[in-house]
Design a protein around this motif. Structure first.
Motif, short mmCIF file in Angstrom:
data_model
loop_
_atom_site.label_atom_id
_atom_site.label_comp_id
_atom_site.label_asym_id
_atom_site.label_seq_id
_atom_site.Cartn_x
_atom_site.Cartn_y
_atom_site.Cartn_z
N LYS A 24 0.97 -1.50 0.00
CA LYS A 24 0.07 -0.13 -0.14
C LYS A 24 0.72 1.44 0.04
O LYS A 24 0.59 2.19 -0.49
CB LYS A 24 -1.18 0.15 1.20
N TYR A 25 1.97 1.23 0.80
CA TYR A 25 2.80 2.57 0.89
C TYR A 25 3.37 2.63 -0.51
O TYR A 25 3.51 3.91 -1.00
CB TYR A 25 3.71 2.25 1.77
N ILE A 26 4.00 1.61 -1.35
CA ILE A 26 4.55 1.81 -2.44
C ILE A 26 3.56 2.43 -3.49
O ILE A 26 3.79 3.48 -4.19
CB ILE A 26 5.16 0.47 -3.20
N LEU A 27 2.34 1.89 -3.50
CA LEU A 27 1.03 2.26 -4.43
C LEU A 27 0.80 3.85 -4.15
O LEU A 27 0.55 4.49 -4.99
CB LEU A 27 0.09 1.27 -4.46
N ALA A 28 0.70 3.95 -2.85
CA ALA A 28 -0.05 5.32 -2.65
C ALA A 28 0.82 6.54 -2.77
O ALA A 28 0.40 7.86 -2.85
CB ALA A 28 -0.37 5.51 -0.93
N ASN A 29 2.20 5.99 -2.66
CA ASN A 29 3.23 7.13 -2.89
C ASN A 29 3.87 7.14 -4.47
O ASN A 29 4.90 7.76 -4.47
CB ASN A 29 4.37 6.93 -1.84
N THR A 30 3.13 6.74 -5.17
CA THR A 30 3.56 6.47 -6.84
C THR A 30 2.44 6.81 -7.34
O THR A 30 1.49 6.17 -7.18
CB THR A 30 4.30 5.11 -7.00
N GLU A 31 2.47 7.80 -8.64
CA GLU A 31 1.48 7.92 -9.73
C GLU A 31 1.55 7.29 -10.73
O GLU A 31 2.69 6.68 -11.17
CB GLU A 31 1.64 9.50 -10.02
N TYR A 32 0.19 6.73 -11.14
CA TYR A 32 0.33 5.82 -12.13
C TYR A 32 -0.98 5.70 -12.86
O TYR A 32 -2.01 6.41 -12.32
CB TYR A 32 0.78 4.34 -11.78
N LYS A 33 -1.31 5.44 -14.00
CA LYS A 33 -2.52 5.64 -14.74
C LYS A 33 -3.52 4.59 -13.96
O LYS A 33 -3.34 3.55 -13.93
CB LYS A 33 -2.47 5.13 -16.23
N ASP A 34 -4.89 5.06 -14.09
CA ASP A 34 -6.12 4.14 -13.57
C ASP A 34 -5.76 3.85 -12.13
O ASP A 34 -6.22 2.56 -11.78
CB ASP A 34 -6.04 2.86 -14.41
N LYS A 35 -5.20 4.64 -11.20
CA LYS A 35 -4.86 4.34 -10.09
C LYS A 35 -6.25 4.22 -9.34
O LYS A 35 -6.99 5.06 -9.29
CB LYS A 35 -3.96 5.42 -9.45
N THR A 36 -6.46 3.53 -8.06
CA THR A 36 -7.52 3.35 -7.67
C THR A 36 -7.53 4.54 -6.57
O THR A 36 -6.98 5.22 -6.51
CB THR A 36 -7.61 1.94 -6.77
N LYS A 37 -8.74 4.61 -5.97
CA LYS A 37 -8.97 5.67 -4.77
C LYS A 37 -8.06 5.58 -3.72
O LYS A 37 -7.74 4.51 -3.35
CB LYS A 37 -10.32 5.51 -4.53
N ILE A 38 -7.42 6.62 -3.35
CA ILE A 38 -6.57 6.77 -2.50
C ILE A 38 -6.87 6.24 -1.19
O ILE A 38 -6.08 5.52 -0.15
CB ILE A 38 -5.83 8.19 -2.18
N ASP A 39 -8.19 6.13 -0.85
CA ASP A 39 -8.71 5.57 0.36
C ASP A 39 -8.59 4.09 0.52
O ASP A 39 -8.53 3.49 1.51
CB ASP A 39 -10.27 5.67 0.49
#
Length: 244
Positions: free
Chosen positions: A212-227
């Motif tokens: 979760k930390y990696i994903l939350a702190n990286t921008e990428y296309k079609d990213k899920t809701k930050i929640d």
């Protein structure tokens, strides 16, 4: 977290990791993820869940053996630079140059001066990597002494895990306090590229929150809701909170 809940959440996050990898490839980005931690802290298991469904052509795991006689004569960082990510690639280090800050000085594999020089040099080295547009995550997985003892015993008793026990591991409990001092010194003095400290006493929670930390702190296309990527602050810490 039940086994069913863990599996469901892990699969969801692994889909997000695939989106991230696709973005890294299309944008020609360079992503470096470093895993450090005490012996038996769960580095390998966490890395396995991250890479499980990624395309191996764009993701490499680097776990270097002890240096050869030739490598011992080289600039300390030299054998690591060959494994840094190229454009469009994710590289994960299962232990890294930070061996010189903890394992090597505690076990007597390097001199005190060599370790102190490393501590001074590594912030500059990592600054050069960032200047080369390499995005860096540094994770330190920690466990308590009793958890380490139990996991070592499991490795000794399980023939499928016995290969994980090394002479260095056998000394880990005996040198626990020495490791603690070296770890605290490393975390506080090399935090210019921030360390993320993860409580890995519970493997499933550690894996989920690391991803979760990696994903939350990286921008990428079609990213899920930050929640959906909210990190549990009782599992993941910055250095100041971790060493209190």
């Amino acid at each position: 977290m039940s086994k069913k809940e863990y599996k469901k959440e892990l699969e969801f996050l692994q889909v997000e990791l695939l989106k991230l990898q696709s973005h890294v490839k299309k944008q020609n980005l360079k992503l470096l993820i470093i895993f450090e931690g005490r012996d038996a802290a769960g580095k390998g298991g966490t890395i396995k869940r991250i890479t499980q469904h990624l395309n191996p052509r764009g993701c490499r795991v680097v776990a270097l053996p002890k240096p050869s006689d030739v490598e011992k004569t080289q600039w300390y960082f030299q054998r690591y630079t060959a494994h840094l990510p190229s454009g469009g690639e994710i590289v994960i280090f299962d232990r890294s140059w930070y061996n010189r800050a903890v394992v090597e000085p505690v076990m007597g594999f390097c001199t005190k001066e060599e370790s102190e020089n490393f501590i001074e040099d590594v912030p500059y080295f990592e600054a050069l990597l960032r200047r080369a547009d390499i995005k860096i995550f540094k994770f330190f997985l920690f466990i308590d002494k009793d958890t380490q003892k139990k996991r070592f015993q499991d490795r000794r008793e399980n023939p499928l895990k016995s290969y994980k026990i090394s002479p260095v591991d056998e000394k880990a409990q005996e040198l626990w306090d020495d490791y603690t001092k070296a770890i605290q010194n490393m975390l506080t003095k090399t935090n210019q590229t921030p360390w993320i400290v993860v409580d890995s006493n519970h493997k499933k929670r550690a894996r989920i929150n690391t991803i979760k930390y990696i994903l939350a702190n990286t921008e990428y296309k079609d990213k899920t809701k930050i929640d959906n990527l909210e990190v549990d602050n009782s599992v993941v810490f910055n250095v100041d909170d971790a060493i209190k």
